[in-house]
Design a protein around this motif. Structure first.
Motif, PDB file in Angstrom:
ATOM      1  N   GLY A 172      45.917  35.068  53.086  1.00 48.64           N
ATOM      2  CA  GLY A 172      46.923  35.683  52.870  1.00 48.64           C
ATOM      3  C   GLY A 172      47.764  35.808  54.316  1.00 48.64           C
ATOM      4  O   GLY A 172      48.945  35.661  54.722  1.00 48.64           O
ATOM      5  N   THR A 223      48.474  30.225  50.963  1.00 49.95           N
ATOM      6  CA  THR A 223      49.032  31.039  49.698  1.00 49.95           C
ATOM      7  C   THR A 223      48.136  30.559  48.526  1.00 49.95           C
ATOM      8  O   THR A 223      47.912  31.525  47.715  1.00 49.95           O
ATOM      9  N   ASN A 264      44.763  32.235  48.884  1.00 46.32           N
ATOM     10  CA  ASN A 264      44.955  33.826  48.706  1.00 46.32           C
ATOM     11  C   ASN A 264      45.142  34.146  47.232  1.00 46.32           C
ATOM     12  O   ASN A 264      44.450  35.132  46.736  1.00 46.32           O
ATOM     13  N   ASN A 295      47.543  40.922  46.790  1.00 46.31           N
ATOM     14  CA  ASN A 295      48.196  39.843  47.460  1.00 46.31           C
ATOM     15  C   ASN A 295      49.315  40.124  48.412  1.00 46.31           C
ATOM     16  O   ASN A 295      49.205  39.675  49.489  1.00 46.31           O
ATOM     17  N   ASP A 296      50.180  41.034  47.801  1.00 50.28           N
ATOM     18  CA  ASP A 296      51.474  41.089  48.665  1.00 50.28           C
ATOM     19  C   ASP A 296      51.462  42.248  49.833  1.00 50.28           C
ATOM     20  O   ASP A 296      52.293  42.101  50.767  1.00 50.28           O
ATOM     21  N   LYS A 354      50.024  40.331  52.718  1.00 50.99           N
ATOM     22  CA  LYS A 354      50.641  39.001  53.120  1.00 50.99           C
ATOM     23  C   LYS A 354      52.046  39.476  53.381  1.00 50.99           C
ATOM     24  O   LYS A 354      52.648  39.045  54.640  1.00 50.99           O
TER      25      LYS A 354
END
Ligand SMILES: Nc1ncnc2c1ncn2[C@@H]1O[C@H](COP(=O)(O)OP(=O)(O)OP(=O)(O)O)[C@@H](O)[C@H]1O
Length: 594
Positions: free
Chosen positions: A26, A94, A97, A156-157, A160
């Motif tokens: 990520g 991505t 990730n 995930n976010d 990232k």
């Protein structure tokens, strides 16, 4: 709120390596987006549009590889290929990730579900009694899935996107450092503050509505579960339409609440996009005034976009997290429920009990208010067969249920062979007790497996011997696959008497010194009851037995009878003694003999 999620960080431990690898992927994708992309634009566009020279080292490298007449094209190809290269890095980062994070989150979900399910196996029955079963199922299935969804997007976010934001900011600072003229763009960052308010506003609402939606989903599951479990009653009372209307009401309520969640969740993105567009507009005006170049403007706009975009995604992530948090609270309701029936810290070992039972001043209440048993003093000798009679609701089943610790006494003590059942391990107590109820539950599986529940390590011939003792062998052998015949959920396909015989076979196989028969023949017709009674009489031989009875025929074998009335014992003796001395007993007996 995040602290709640950190509590669950322990679930990440077994998959920590993969989790770190996923975050690293990520971070790579973030760096490619936030820094790489604007940098490429800043470097490539001037070469393509303004004939700016590439660094001499690169020029030398290319000159060594191609003829001078192809130099221009080669330079163009080299610089332009940087762009797809950055996107390839971003794409690969991505993919890994998301892929690895998905594995991690599925493992986490598996562990949370297993923990919640395991907790359900040990929670006191009094807790289970209070719950809607379908709602418990919904917590295990729907809420756990919602938490997983939240964890995936979060994991995930949450790394990232801020990294993308930081690297994009780093690019802006670098740009301002190289060319102070571009400092104007930094002013735009102030607009980021504008984005915080809608994120908070919508996040709060999403959390509230998600909790309500999950509660409603629990109600829907509960209604479906109840409906499926009561099909006979529903059809015989013609309740189909009422049930459909009930279900319709529930799904309409869920629809309404869910729609609000969707509304709040998706309103956020356009609001944040408007803030982004505002930022770019301001940049355009100020850039024009300051006379910055087209390439600089494009690079700055890309970097700015890379600041706003992660912010937008973070906002969405946060609202998803709030929804997951609402589900987490519903699972926590199970996981955090205190164990009111804890195992003894240092349990007194209990081998095979002789079967002496002592109820010493036992009182019990289900709700902590109304006493269902009140100061019971009863002493039962090993091998004594005791019938429990009394009007409905007098406390007979409760009296028997305290023995295998389905519930713990509220005061007083209950002893098996002189050991307080709370001081021994649950396993030791329960292995000494066999239980046959009015509606024996047969599980999905073969008849062999169903009988073997009595003792898991029993050999096949022991199972068959137990079935013979319960007079079940005959009908089992008459079935298409004999002992390997599959039973549906709840044992459908067998008559009441046949199911009861399987349950009796289980008890024979368990061969426990203490036996509880809770109205074991109450649901059978007189003929079946008379047949099964013989096996039950054989089953109680040599064991201490408590027989909860509505029909006096089922306690013929009892050598002693306890008469219950409103939580107290008002008669204790043989049939002849009680008939002579206990008016309630006489009344109950005469009423049934009529
Ligand atoms: N799981 C429960 N939660 C709350 N109250 C309960 C529960 N089970 C029974 N009760 C209440 O406790 C009282 C005694 O119930 P119990 O089942 O022990 O009586 P019983 O004599 O076995 O009745 P019956 O002959 O009708 O089976 C009743 O008033 C009943 O409503």
């Amino acid at each position: 709120m995040l602290s709640q999620f950190f509590e669950y960080a322990r679930y990440l431990k077994p998959v920590m390596k993969l989790f770190i690898a996923a975050l690293a992927a990520g971070a790579l994708a973030a760096a490619a987006s936030g820094f790489g992309f604007p940098l490429m634009i800043a470097k490539v566009f001037p070469v393509v549009f303004d004939n700016t020279q590439i660094p001499p080292e690169l020029q030398d490298m290319i000159a060594r590889l191609v003829a001078p007449e192809h130099m221009h094209l080669a330079v163009l190809l080299a610089v332009c290929s940087l762009l797809p290269l950055v996107f390839a890095v971003r794409g690969i980062g991505t993919f890994f990730n998301v892929y690895w994070i998905s594995i991690v989150s599925m493992k986490v979900l598996e562990a949370i579900r297993l923990d919640a399910f395991s907790k359900l196996q040990t929670l006191p029955l009094s807790f289970i009694d209070r719950q809607k079963r379908g709602d418990l199922i919904s917590r295990l299935i729907n809420d756990a899935a919602n938490v997983q969804g939240g964890l995936v997007v979060a994991a995930n976010d949450i790394i990232k996107q801020p990294l993308t934001l930081l690297t994009a900011l780093a690019f802006l600072v670098y740009k301002v450092f190289v060319d102070p003229n571009t400092a104007v763009v930094l002013m735009n960052l102030g607009l980021i503050a504008l984005a915080i308010w809608p994120i908070r506003f919508f996040g709060r609402r999403v959390m509230k509505k998600s909790k309500q939606a999950q509660d409603e989903l629990g109600n829907i599951t509960a209604a479906a579960q109840e409906n499926l479990a009561s099909q006979r009653e529903i059809r015989s009372y013609g309740m189909q339409e009422q049930q459909v209307n009930l279900f319709l009401g529930l799904i309409q309520r869920f629809f309404k609440i869910n729609l609000r969640t969707v509304k709040y969740r998706h309103f956020l993105v356009p609001v944040l996009e408007m803030v982004t567009a505002l930022g770019l507009g301001v940049l355009l005006v100020r850039g024009h005034e300051m006379g910055i170049t087209k390439a600089d403007f494009t690079a700055l706009a890309a970097a700015l976009f890379m600041c706003y975009d992660p912010l937008k995604r973070l906002g969405v992530t946060l609202t998803n997290l709030k929804s997951a948090y609402a589900s987490l609270e519903r699972i926590n309701y199970l996981l955090k429920e205190p164990d009111t029936m804890p195992e003894a810290a240092d349990p007194v070992p209990m081998g095979r009990a002789a079967g002496r039972l002592d109820y010493d001043g036992v009182s019990f209440s289900y709700d902590g208010a109304r006493k269902v048993l009140d100061g019971i003093n009863v002493h039962i000798r090993p091998g004594e067969v005791v019938g429990l009679v009394g009007p409905s609701g007098a406390g007979k089943t409760t009296f028997a249920s305290l023995l295998p610790r389905f519930y713990d006494v509220s005061s007083g003590a209950l002893r098996v062979d002189g050991v307080d059942v709370r001081d021994a391990s649950l396993h030791d107590v329960r292995k000494n007790i066999a239980f046959v109820s009015q509606h024996p539950v047969l599980f999905h599986g073969t008849i062999m497996e169903n009988i073997r529940l009595g003792r898991q390590d029993a050999a096949d011939d022991e199972v068959v011997a137990a079935a013979r003792a319960a007079a079940a062998d005959g009908f089992i052998m008459g079935m298409p696959d004999g002992y390997q015949t599959m039973l549906g959920d709840g044992g459908s396909g067998l008559s009441g008497g046949q199911r009861q015989r399987i349950a009796i076979a289980r008890a024979f196989l368990k061969d426990a010194p203490i036996l509880i028969l809770d109205e074991a023949t109450a649901s059978l017709d007189a003929e079946s009851e008379a047949l099964i009674q013989q096996e039950l009489d054989r089953l109680v031989e040599g064991r201490t037995a408590l027989i909860v009875a509505h029909r006096f025929s089922s306690i013929r074998v009892a050598t002693r009878i306890l008469v219950f009335e409103s939580g107290r014992i008002v008669g204790d003796g043989s049939h002849a003694e009680l008939y002579a001395s206990c008016p309630l007993y006489r009344e109950l007996y005469d009423r049934q003999s009529l």
